[in-house]
Design a protein around this motif. Structure first.
Motif, mmCIF file in Angstrom:
data_model
loop_
_atom_site.group_PDB
_atom_site.id
_atom_site.type_symbol
_atom_site.label_atom_id
_atom_site.label_comp_id
_atom_site.label_asym_id
_atom_site.label_seq_id
_atom_site.Cartn_x
_atom_site.Cartn_y
_atom_site.Cartn_z
ATOM 1 N N LYS A 22 -5.268 2.072 -0.977
ATOM 2 C CA LYS A 22 -5.011 2.430 0.418
ATOM 3 C C LYS A 22 -6.097 3.366 0.947
ATOM 4 O O LYS A 22 -6.636 3.167 2.054
ATOM 5 C CB LYS A 22 -3.642 3.103 0.540
ATOM 6 N N PHE B 50 -0.780 1.931 -5.683
ATOM 7 C CA PHE B 50 -1.804 1.420 -4.778
ATOM 8 C C PHE B 50 -2.413 2.525 -3.902
ATOM 9 O O PHE B 50 -3.100 2.234 -2.928
ATOM 10 C CB PHE B 50 -1.227 0.315 -3.882
ATOM 11 N N LEU C 224 0.810 -1.222 0.000
ATOM 12 C CA LEU C 224 0.000 0.000 0.000
ATOM 13 C C LEU C 224 0.845 1.275 0.000
ATOM 14 O O LEU C 224 0.329 2.358 -0.279
ATOM 15 C CB LEU C 224 -0.943 0.000 1.207
#
Length: 288
Positions: free
Chosen positions: A114, A110, A105
């Protein structure tokens, strides 16, 4: 209502769980669990409780719940009249925090994932195009296996992370269930998921929990909302469903492999839990 903690144990060959609920009405009481959960309503309507919020739900409702967030679906009163034309059809996905580890994350690609998982702590509701498109991906996930299923799941999370949503619980809501642990229930669930295809004596599982039989039965019912026998049968039926969806083994063989003592008991328990006979359930997946 005081929520109880559901302990979810994953089969060794699965990194997340996906199931189709096909029921006369929603049965699960107010509960929470350590896993994230996505619920997509195909058919049914009523009210849902999420944290401190009470909202209506209906077909096309798509929601994401964070870890340990209490939630509960209650079908409209008309679903309890026995009308065979009224059913609950919903696809539920449950996945652990470890599916997206913190090290992953932290990476730029990402970022939306997250943010999505953090926002899910209060519950997220998707409507309109995000719900429709997300629902289509969820249907695809349900009808696939292996790496394709994994890739579609990541696609779903990425899509939801980049879609418009709103929080469900109020800004002032404080989740008192956060970070609770129940090691005794975890031991019971772990033992059961490894041994459900054989006869489990109450004395044996009570010993695993470090309790006598009477105390164990009372404890398990209080924590899970069901008897131990009901839980074991649900595990066995879940196992049987995998073989009915994929493969050509006879129903009698599947019944035996799942740990039922005879085919009639298997048929009776399957219909009670799934709302369909094993043969009717298998027919749903013919040609898919």
């Amino acid at each position: 209502m005081k929520p109880f903690k559901e302990v979810i144990n994953y089969p060794v060959d699965k990194s997340f769980l996906i199931k189709l609920d096909d029921l006369p009405h929603f049965r699960f009481p107010l509960h929470f669990h350590e896993e994230f959960e996505i619920v997509y309503i195909i058919k049914s309507f009523g009210k849902k409780i999420v944290g401190d919020a009470v909202e209506n739900f209906g077909p096309g409702d798509l929601s994401l719940y964070g870890c340990n967030l209490p939630h509960f679906y209650m079908s409209d009163p008309i679903f309890y009249t026995g009308d065979p034309n009224l059913r609950v059809n919903a696809i539920v996905i449950q996945f652990p925090m470890s599916y997206f580890p913190e090290s992953l994350l932290q990476r730029t690609e990402f970022a939306s994932v997250k943010k999505l998982l953090q926002s899910a702590a209060s519950g997220l509701f998707f409507s309109g195009e995000p719900a429709a498109a997300g629902g289509e991906i969820i249907r695809e996930i349900f009808n696939t296996n292996g790496m394709e299923r994994h890739l579609l799941f990541v696609k779903l999370i990425d899509y939801l992370g980049n879609s418009k949503s709103r929080t469900i619980a109020s800004p002032d809501y404080t989740n008192e269930m956060k970070d609770q642990r129940e090691p005794r229930m975890a031991k019971i669930y772990k033992f059961t998921t490894r041994n459900y295809n054989r006869k489990i004596e109450l004395e044996e599982v009570a010993s695993v929990a470090g309790m006598n039989v009477t105390a164990f039965c009372r404890y398990f019912r209080q924590k899970s909302g069901k008897t131990f026998s009901q839980f074991v049968n649900e595990q066995r039926i879940s196992y049987a469903c995998k073989f009915l969806m994929h493969g050509s083994r006879t129903i009698a063989d599947i019944s035996d492999e799942a740990g039922f003592n005879n085919i009639s008991n298997f048929n009776r328990q399957f219909k009670n839990i799934m709302g369909k006979s094993p043969s009717e359930y298998r027919e749903l997946f013919r040609g898919k």
